[in-house]
Scaffold this motif. Structure first.
Motif, PDB file in Angstrom:
ATOM      1  N   UNK A   1      31.035  37.960  33.132  1.00 63.38           N
ATOM      2  CA  UNK A   1      32.064  37.132  32.504  1.00 63.38           C
ATOM      3  C   UNK A   1      33.369  37.229  33.286  1.00 63.38           C
ATOM      4  N   UNK A   2      33.740  38.470  33.669  1.00 59.99           N
ATOM      5  CA  UNK A   2      35.023  38.572  34.370  1.00 59.99           C
ATOM      6  C   UNK A   2      34.926  37.971  35.769  1.00 59.99           C
TER       7      UNK A   2
ATOM      8  N   UNK B   1      33.211  35.349  36.554  1.00 62.44           N
ATOM      9  CA  UNK B   1      33.394  33.907  36.345  1.00 62.44           C
ATOM     10  C   UNK B   1      34.861  33.585  36.088  1.00 62.44           C
ATOM     11  N   UNK B   2      35.499  34.450  35.288  1.00 66.22           N
ATOM     12  CA  UNK B   2      36.894  34.213  34.924  1.00 66.22           C
ATOM     13  C   UNK B   2      37.808  34.282  36.144  1.00 66.22           C
ATOM     14  N   UNK B   3      37.363  34.980  37.178  1.00 66.26           N
ATOM     15  CA  UNK B   3      38.167  35.081  38.393  1.00 66.26           C
ATOM     16  C   UNK B   3      37.893  33.927  39.342  1.00 66.26           C
ATOM     17  N   UNK B   4      37.007  33.016  38.929  1.00 66.16           N
ATOM     18  CA  UNK B   4      36.734  31.837  39.724  1.00 66.16           C
ATOM     19  C   UNK B   4      35.829  32.085  40.912  1.00 66.16           C
ATOM     20  N   UNK B   5      34.991  33.134  40.822  1.00 68.11           N
ATOM     21  CA  UNK B   5      34.052  33.346  41.918  1.00 68.11           C
ATOM     22  C   UNK B   5      33.004  32.232  41.894  1.00 68.11           C
ATOM     23  N   UNK B   6      32.561  31.790  43.088  1.00 68.06           N
ATOM     24  CA  UNK B   6      31.569  30.706  43.123  1.00 68.06           C
ATOM     25  C   UNK B   6      30.248  31.149  42.481  1.00 68.06           C
ATOM     26  N   UNK B   7      29.517  30.160  41.947  1.00 67.90           N
ATOM     27  CA  UNK B   7      28.277  30.475  41.217  1.00 67.90           C
ATOM     28  C   UNK B   7      27.313  31.317  42.033  1.00 67.90           C
TER      29      UNK B   7
ATOM     30  N   UNK C   1      27.927  33.553  44.250  1.00 67.15           N
ATOM     31  CA  UNK C   1      28.330  34.961  44.290  1.00 67.15           C
ATOM     32  C   UNK C   1      28.101  35.622  42.929  1.00 67.15           C
TER      33      UNK C   1
ATOM     34  N   UNK D   1      35.225  29.404  29.250  1.00 62.93           N
ATOM     35  CA  UNK D   1      34.161  30.382  29.443  1.00 62.93           C
ATOM     36  C   UNK D   1      33.442  30.673  28.129  1.00 62.93           C
TER      37      UNK D   1
ATOM     38  N   UNK E   1      36.322  26.107  38.506  1.00 62.88           N
ATOM     39  CA  UNK E   1      36.110  27.313  39.301  1.00 62.88           C
ATOM     40  C   UNK E   1      37.350  27.598  40.166  1.00 62.88           C
TER      41      UNK E   1
ATOM     42  N   UNK F   1      40.281  28.802  37.755  1.00 57.79           N
ATOM     43  CA  UNK F   1      40.142  30.178  37.274  1.00 57.79           C
ATOM     44  C   UNK F   1      40.522  31.137  38.384  1.00 57.79           C
ATOM     45  N   UNK F   2      41.340  32.085  38.074  1.00 57.66           N
ATOM     46  CA  UNK F   2      41.760  33.052  39.084  1.00 57.66           C
ATOM     47  C   UNK F   2      42.987  32.580  39.832  1.00 57.66           C
TER      48      UNK F   2
ATOM     49  N   UNK G   1      42.663  36.198  33.779  1.00 57.85           N
ATOM     50  CA  UNK G   1      42.602  36.964  32.530  1.00 57.85           C
ATOM     51  C   UNK G   1      42.241  38.422  32.797  1.00 57.85           C
TER      52      UNK G   1
ATOM     53  N   UNK H   1      40.518  41.469  30.751  1.00 56.39           N
ATOM     54  CA  UNK H   1      39.790  41.695  29.502  1.00 56.39           C
ATOM     55  C   UNK H   1      40.071  43.085  28.951  1.00 56.39           C
TER      56      UNK H   1
ATOM     57  N   UNK I   1      37.227  33.653  47.578  1.00 52.23           N
ATOM     58  CA  UNK I   1      36.886  32.508  46.724  1.00 52.23           C
ATOM     59  C   UNK I   1      38.073  31.552  46.602  1.00 52.23           C
ATOM     60  N   UNK I   2      39.279  32.064  46.843  1.00 56.52           N
ATOM     61  CA  UNK I   2      40.465  31.215  46.624  1.00 56.52           C
ATOM     62  C   UNK I   2      41.232  30.985  47.907  1.00 56.52           C
TER      63      UNK I   2
END
Lengths: 266, 341, 326
Positions: B241-242, B244-250, B252, C61, C89, C92-93, C98, C100, C123-124
């Motif tokens: 979940x975290x 995904x929340x950080x925007x890592x690509x699917x 990864x 999410x 995607x 996010x980030x 966030x 947790x 990723x960014x």
């Protein structure tokens, strides 16, 4: 649908085991050399084997060998396994640790090989196949019951029973085991399928029943010889019924699992 | 390689010993104590007279106390003395050593096929739990679990060899007319390739297809089910979940989940491999495969108990080796394992 | 005072869960909220009030059983609910991040922490793996991890709880988001570590011109750390006001009850009072229009049928949703 079909299959196999010989069209042991290796027909639904015996009748009769053998093995291993597991889970301590270790190793060991070894040593008979099947299923009951009892022995109702002056035997037998009965029931129904697989597997490699006693694994083994000359039916009928039987027990176990553990039902 | 890692490896090696001791005790009890007269039992071959039995009694030390008997037994095993097979006339240890690679080749081939098919299916089912695909996979696994290996094998032969002539004759590892390549790994498929003998390679590979497919079908349902379970657990975790929340690509995120499912998956493959060692016995019989399982069955039928006993000990040794390998691989896949405890 | 365009705008957000036994629970009901750039806003509510679900909704999410039934979410003017998965995607980030509650399980347990931060950077927009690794070490140093170059090679299980939360903050800050959401980020940590983590979030937000959304059940913490406080009850936003004003001039009966249930310096057990009753079952078919109805001492028949009326103070900073405010 699943509940219905698994109940139906169970009923079918029970009826087969009880009424099999009565409804079988032929004597499963009677030779009819004139009718040898006949393909399936209206007279012989599953065809005939090399000695002209009716494969359908033999398959039906085999239910009377396999199902009681599997049931006996399961009863034996559940009785012993539940007792040992309950004692370990309730008492804990050194015995528990040692039994746990042995069970862990046993569960990971190729159990079929253990069964082969036991039948080899005890003697090649159906009784010993049942014993071997019971032994290799033991660790599953011990581990399951041990864990469930250990998780419950400190719970309020157990404490209450102890404060009320109940003995350890009473608490295990009348308080704890009834509480985990559904879990044991699921294990038993799954186990029946494995026991049928194991019994027929051992028979297939020549352990257990002696010819001409009909048994599913032995029937398939018998029929396998004629596959390479094109007489597929000798093996096909017993194979199908065997698969259906194992499938039925698995389905029943699955259904029981759904019924007794609502959380995983979805 | 630091000290903690070395001690981890050593501790793991030590855990294998109880398994070997346990297997020795097991064979001792099963082969020497349970039968009424072990000497008669072990010497029950044709041409064995009362004198032979008496000699064997003395040799086995059956007049001594049980612990001494066990000590003698273990001592012989330690020296590679598994007894003689009167079926082949060779020392059992030699027979088994020659046949072991054939069995391992079959088990590895089957496991490989099961992994290649079962793991993607399990992962795909875990990505969409409750979907139609997931349900179909589950139904397939239940059905697969109900199929006995010998039924699969027998009908694969009928279909692929007799009916369709796709597969070669189910009689052993390689065409009898061909000479086997020089033994390097003991795996015929690999050895023939190493020797550059393409005819032998084609024949060996062709003959492996059906038996290893049978083994694979044995293992497919558990591989699929356990892969799915390991992936569902990993995918439901907080770190997924975290990430995904950080925007890592699917891709990864999936890799995170796979890496975390690694240790459970390795453990699963160990379990399934040991399960396949049992299945080998049946499949080798069906395909006349010259492995240790078929050897043990021949021994069983001829009351050649040294052979059966040797077979059990070899399976135990392979099992111990596989467990050791699993433990070490898990330690490699999950850095927490070597440093715990 | 120049009025800044809000960074985050949430309008009439309603969200429902499909329940396993059938039926639906209305978890959020018509929730509206703004966060200005660089503002620190606290969203305060009891457990089960929907505040964490709100955070997950902002990031889209939510799990499969949740459905957003109405409303809109905009960040920097962009419509989040209709953004593509790919766009989400990216956001996010980079735009909103966030932290947790549970750092022990929120970090990938078998990946070195330096690599996890590098993964976020890559990723960014970061192209070079080497540069990402170097910046990861800098990030660790920035969140106060000593000997960052060596620690970057550590696995999460080799770190203490407070350190793990520092790493979580470093991960969240890695791509310089505009809005940092801290979802009960200090719950479960010991008191000194809590203060340390809050200081760190505060300080980093100021240094990077980030807005923060602090989600907590702790009104005292919210008052201490945030400019503005919004109070949520059973999925409805009941009141929002500048922190100091909310403490002294709360207008919603629920906010007042929360205040009397919150211990503060000088309070005695005698003047600490639990809030009567409990939040209503949001799956019930006959939910009153104001969900505080059953617990409220100022309720009238009106509260049951007519959605609570929003009243704003003259400068618009203090909003209360109640028919009978104090």
């Amino acid at each position: 649908m699943k509940y219905g079909s698994s109940a139906l299959l169970l009923a079918l196999f029970l009826a087969l085991a009880i009424a099999g010989p009565a409804v079988a069209p032929y004597n499963p042991l009677a030779y009819a050399l004139a009718d040898r290796l006949q393909p399936p027909s209206l007279h012989h639904w599953f065809g005939t084997d090399a000695l002209g015996r009716d494969v359908f009748s033999r398959t039906l009769a085999a239910a009377r060998t396999d199902l009681p053998a599997a049931a006996a093995a399961v009863i034996l291993s559940s009785l012993i396994g539940v007792s040992v597991g309950a004692a370990c889970g309730y008492l804990g301590g050194a015995i528990d640790r040692w039994v746990g270790r042995v069970v862990d190793v046993m569960m990971a060991f190729p159990l079929f090989v253990v069964a082969v070894a036991l039948v080899a040593a005890l003697g090649n008979s159906l009784t010993n196949v049942v014993l071997a099947t019971a032994v290799i299923n033991l660790p599953f009951y011990i581990r399951l019951v041990r864990a469930e009892i250990a998780a419950r022995r400190q719970l309020g109702y157990v404490m209450a029973a102890r404060l009320a002056g109940c003995g350890h035997g009473y608490i295990i037998g009348r308080v704890l085991i009834p509480n985990i009965a559904p879990i044991i029931a699921v294990q038993i129904s799954l186990n029946l399928g494995w026991a049928v697989l194991n019994t027929s597997g051992l028979s297939f490699i020549g352990l257990g029943v002696r010819p001409p006693t009909p048994e599913w694994g032995a029937l398939v083994s018998d029929g396998a010889q004629y596959l390479l000359t094109g007489q597929w039916w000798v093996a096909l009928g017993p194979s199908l019924v065997l698969v259906l039987a194992v499938f039925a027990f698995t389905l029943i176990g699955d259904t029981a699992h759904d019924l007794f553990s609502p959380r995983s039902a979805r | 390689m630091n000290a903690s890692l070395i001690s981890f490896v050593l501790r793991r090696v030590l855990t294998v010993l109880p398994v070997l001791v346990g297997a020795t005790v097991f064979t001792f009890v099963v082969m020497r104590l349970l039968p009424a007269d072990p000497a008669a039992f072990l010497a029950s071959g044709p041409g064995m007279g009362a004198a032979d039995i008496a000699a064997l009694r003395a040799k086995l030390g059956l007049d001594r106390s049980l612990p001494v008997q066990f000590g003698l037994y273990a001592w012989q095993l330690l020296h590679g003395d598994f007894g003689h097979s009167f079926v082949t006339g060779n020392p059992v240890a030699l027979d088994l050593l020659q046949r072991l690679p054939a069995s391992l080749e079959l088990a590895c081939g089957g496991l490989l096929i099961a992994a290649v098919i079962g793991m993607p299916l399990g992962i795909a089912a875990a990505l969409r739990p409750g979907s139609l695909f997931d349900t179909a996979c589950r139904a397939l696994a239940v059905l697969g679990g109900a199929l006995p290996g010998f039924v699969i094998g027998v009908f694969l032969i009928y279909l692929c060899y007799f009916k369709l002539s796709w597969a070669p004759e189910p009689t052993g590892q390689i065409d009898a007319a061909l000479s086997a390549p020089r033994i390097v790994t003991g795996f015929l498929v690999i050895d023939s390739l190493l020797a550059g003998n393409m005819t032998a390679f084609a024949s060996a590979l062709g003959r492996m297809v059906l038996p290893s497919l049978t083994m694979a079908l044995f293992a497919l349902a558990p591989v699929m089910r356990m892969t799915r379970a390991a992936m569902v657990t990993a995918l439901a975790s907080d770190y997924i979940r975290s990430s995904r929340a950080l925007g890592l690509p699917n891709r990864l995120v999936l890799r995170y989940a796979l890496e975390n499912a690694g240790a459970p998956l390795i453990t699963m493959f160990g379990l399934i491999f040991s399960y396949m060692l049992g299945a080998n016995v049946v499949v080798e019989k069906v395909f006349a495969w010259p492995g240790i399982g078929a050897y043990a069955l021949d021994g069983l039928q001829a009351a050649d108990y040294s052979a059966v006993q040797g077979f059990i000990l070899v399976v135990a040794a392979v099992f111990a080796a596989v467990n050791l390998l699993v433990d070490l691989l898990c330690g490699w896949a999950d850095p927490r394992i070597p440093r715990a405890a | 005072m120049p009025v800044l365009a809000p960074l985050l705008t949430v309008r009439r957000l309603s969200l429902a869960f499909a329940l396993p036994q059938g039926g639906r629970a209305s978890v959020l009901d018509g929730l509206s909220l703004d966060i200005a750039p660089q503002e620190a806003l606290a969203l305060v509510g009891e457990s089960g009030s929907g505040k964490s679900v709100f955070a997950l909704a902002l990031l889209r999410l939510l799990d499969r059983h949740a459905e957003i039934t109405d409303g809109e979410i905009r960040i920097e003017g962009e419509d989040l609910l209709h953004a593509s998965d790919k766009r989400m995607q990216d956001l996010r980030g980079k735009t909103l991040a966030i932290i947790f509650q549970n750092p022990a399980s929120s970090l990938n347990p078998i990946r070195r922490i330096g690599r996890q931060i590098a993964d976020v950077l890559l990723a960014h927009g970061e192209r070079s793996a080497d540069a990402a690794r170097r910046r990861a070490v800098q990030m660790l140093a920035r969140v106060g991890i000593q000997d960052a170059a060596r620690r970057a090679n550590a696995y999460p299980f080799e770190l203490s709880g407070g350190m793990k939360q520092r790493v979580m903050i470093a991960l969240a800050l890695a791509a310089s988001p505009r809005l940092l959401i801290a979802d009960e980020a200090t719950t479960g940590l010991d008191v000194t570590t809590q203060a340390m983590v809050m200081d760190l979030i505060h300080e980093q937000a100021r240094a990077n011109n980030m807005a923060t959304l602090l989600i907590t059940h702790d009104l005292a913490l919210a008052a201490e750390r945030c400019d503005r406080i919004a109070v949520i009850h059973a999925g409805q936003l009941v009141e929002s006001a500048p922190a100091a004003r909310l403490l002294t001039a709360a207008r919603h009966p629920y906010t007042r009850a929360l205040l009397t249930a919150t211990p503060h310096a000088g309070s005695t057990l005698a003047n600490l009072r639990a809030i009567p009753g409990q939040a209503p079952d949001t799956a019930a078919a006959d939910l009153p229009a104001c969900r505080y109805y059953a617990r409220c001492d100022r309720r009238t028949e009106l509260c049951k049928s007519l959605p609570p009326m929003q009243t704003a103070s003259s400068n618009g900073a203090h909003v209360v949703a109640c028919h009978h405010p104090l």
